[in-house]
Design a protein around this motif. Structure first.
Motif, PDB file in Angstrom:
ATOM      1  N   UNK A 264      -6.012 -10.719   0.633  1.00 19.10           N
ATOM      2  CA  UNK A 264      -5.183 -11.650   1.397  1.00 19.10           C
ATOM      3  C   UNK A 264      -4.084 -11.053   2.264  1.00 19.10           C
ATOM      4  N   UNK A 265      -3.850  -9.759   2.159  1.00 16.34           N
ATOM      5  CA  UNK A 265      -2.686  -9.208   2.861  1.00 16.34           C
ATOM      6  C   UNK A 265      -3.054  -8.130   3.867  1.00 16.34           C
ATOM      7  N   UNK A 266      -2.112  -7.897   4.760  1.00 14.50           N
ATOM      8  CA  UNK A 266      -2.185  -6.853   5.773  1.00 14.50           C
ATOM      9  C   UNK A 266      -1.021  -5.914   5.487  1.00 14.50           C
ATOM     10  N   UNK A 267      -1.160  -4.627   5.589  1.00 12.86           N
ATOM     11  CA  UNK A 267      -2.252  -3.842   6.166  1.00 12.86           C
ATOM     12  C   UNK A 267      -3.447  -3.684   5.218  1.00 12.86           C
ATOM     13  N   UNK A 268      -4.559  -3.297   5.842  1.00 15.63           N
ATOM     14  CA  UNK A 268      -5.767  -2.965   5.102  1.00 15.63           C
ATOM     15  C   UNK A 268      -6.282  -1.634   5.627  1.00 15.63           C
ATOM     16  N   UNK A 269      -6.668  -0.761   4.701  1.00 15.24           N
ATOM     17  CA  UNK A 269      -7.134   0.578   5.045  1.00 15.24           C
ATOM     18  C   UNK A 269      -8.600   0.709   4.648  1.00 15.24           C
ATOM     19  N   UNK A 270      -9.393   1.275   5.566  1.00 18.42           N
ATOM     20  CA  UNK A 270     -10.812   1.522   5.335  1.00 18.42           C
ATOM     21  C   UNK A 270     -11.085   3.006   5.541  1.00 18.42           C
ATOM     22  N   UNK A 271     -11.792   3.609   4.589  1.00 19.85           N
ATOM     23  CA  UNK A 271     -12.216   4.992   4.705  1.00 19.85           C
ATOM     24  C   UNK A 271     -13.734   5.020   4.688  1.00 19.85           C
ATOM     25  N   UNK A 272     -14.297   5.551   5.745  1.00 16.83           N
ATOM     26  CA  UNK A 272     -15.750   5.640   5.887  1.00 16.83           C
ATOM     27  C   UNK A 272     -16.425   4.282   5.707  1.00 16.83           C
ATOM     28  N   UNK A 273     -15.811   3.248   6.279  1.00 16.40           N
ATOM     29  CA  UNK A 273     -16.383   1.909   6.246  1.00 16.40           C
ATOM     30  C   UNK A 273     -16.142   1.148   4.961  1.00 16.40           C
ATOM     31  N   UNK A 274     -15.459   1.759   3.984  1.00 15.72           N
ATOM     32  CA  UNK A 274     -15.216   1.088   2.711  1.00 15.72           C
ATOM     33  C   UNK A 274     -13.753   0.705   2.582  1.00 15.72           C
ATOM     34  N   UNK A 275     -13.532  -0.503   2.112  1.00 17.72           N
ATOM     35  CA  UNK A 275     -12.182  -1.000   1.913  1.00 17.72           C
ATOM     36  C   UNK A 275     -11.513  -0.236   0.781  1.00 17.72           C
ATOM     37  N   UNK A 276     -10.347   0.343   1.074  1.00 17.38           N
ATOM     38  CA  UNK A 276      -9.582   1.079   0.072  1.00 17.38           C
ATOM     39  C   UNK A 276      -8.544   0.161  -0.553  1.00 17.38           C
ATOM     40  N   UNK A 277      -7.814  -0.559   0.279  1.00 17.25           N
ATOM     41  CA  UNK A 277      -6.776  -1.460  -0.203  1.00 17.25           C
ATOM     42  C   UNK A 277      -5.663  -1.553   0.817  1.00 17.25           C
ATOM     43  N   UNK A 278      -4.527  -2.012   0.333  1.00 17.27           N
ATOM     44  CA  UNK A 278      -3.362  -2.148   1.189  1.00 17.27           C
ATOM     45  C   UNK A 278      -2.371  -1.028   0.957  1.00 17.27           C
ATOM     46  N   UNK A 279      -1.142  -1.302   1.308  1.00 20.29           N
ATOM     47  CA  UNK A 279      -0.075  -0.318   1.197  1.00 20.29           C
ATOM     48  C   UNK A 279       0.097   0.165  -0.235  1.00 20.29           C
ATOM     49  N   UNK A 280       0.095  -0.755  -1.187  1.00 21.13           N
ATOM     50  CA  UNK A 280       0.334  -0.380  -2.583  1.00 21.13           C
ATOM     51  C   UNK A 280      -0.742   0.557  -3.114  1.00 21.13           C
TER      52      UNK A 280
END
Length: 157
Positions: free
Chosen positions: A107-123
């Motif tokens: 539900x939150x931004x920012x969102x980080x993706x590594x090699x097309x896979x969702x890693x998570x947000x800031x935390x």
């Protein structure tokens, strides 16, 4: 309450209920346009997520983050020497903002993706930075963390 404020509140309530013949923002984000290719469509988000090994959906830009959490993600990437990544400002595109949340089910931004896979947000990124997992994940992408060089410099002293 001023007359202008009451009118604005009524207008806001009317817009929130939706108008005949118009799709709600969430519907537009889920389905894109008539062809399913809008900026918030699953296909469009998928293309963005896979366009580069490191992709960040954030508020603002790396040069000017517009929220503290987006700024923290940028700073963590900088600490690791990651300068080549794609950043998408979700404040510029409401359909993308909702589309990325739908895509990741996060539900939150920012969102980080590594090699097309969702890693998570800031935390999550901060936790990975603190426990060393981010160095390992970057290595899998062929990115050498600048922190490894910093550690070597510290050992020489």
């Amino acid at each position: 309450m001023s007359r202008a404020l009451r009118a604005a509140l009524r207008l806001g309530a009317w817009a929130a209920r939706g108008r005949p013949g118009r799709r709600h923002l969430s519907e537009a984000a889920e389905g894109g346009g008539a062809d399913g290719g809008g900026s918030g469509s699953r296909e469009a988000v998928e293309r963005l997520v896979r366009e580069h090994p490191v992709v960040v959906f954030m508020k603002g830009s790396p040069a000017q983050p517009l929220c503290g959490f987006s700024n923290a993600v940028v700073q963590i990437l900088r600490l690791h020497g990651v300068e080549d990544y794609r950043a998408h400002d979700v404040l510029q595109d409401p359909a993308l903002r909702q589309g990325i949340k739908n895509y990741s089910n996060w539900p939150t931004i920012p969102q980080v993706y590594l090699n097309g896979e969702f890693v998570g947000g800031c935390d999550i990124l901060l936790q990975m930075h603190q426990n060393g997992d981010l160095v390992e994940e970057l290595k899998k992408l062929g990115i050498r963390s600048a922190l490894l060089d910093t550690e070597k410099d510290q050992e020489k002293k």
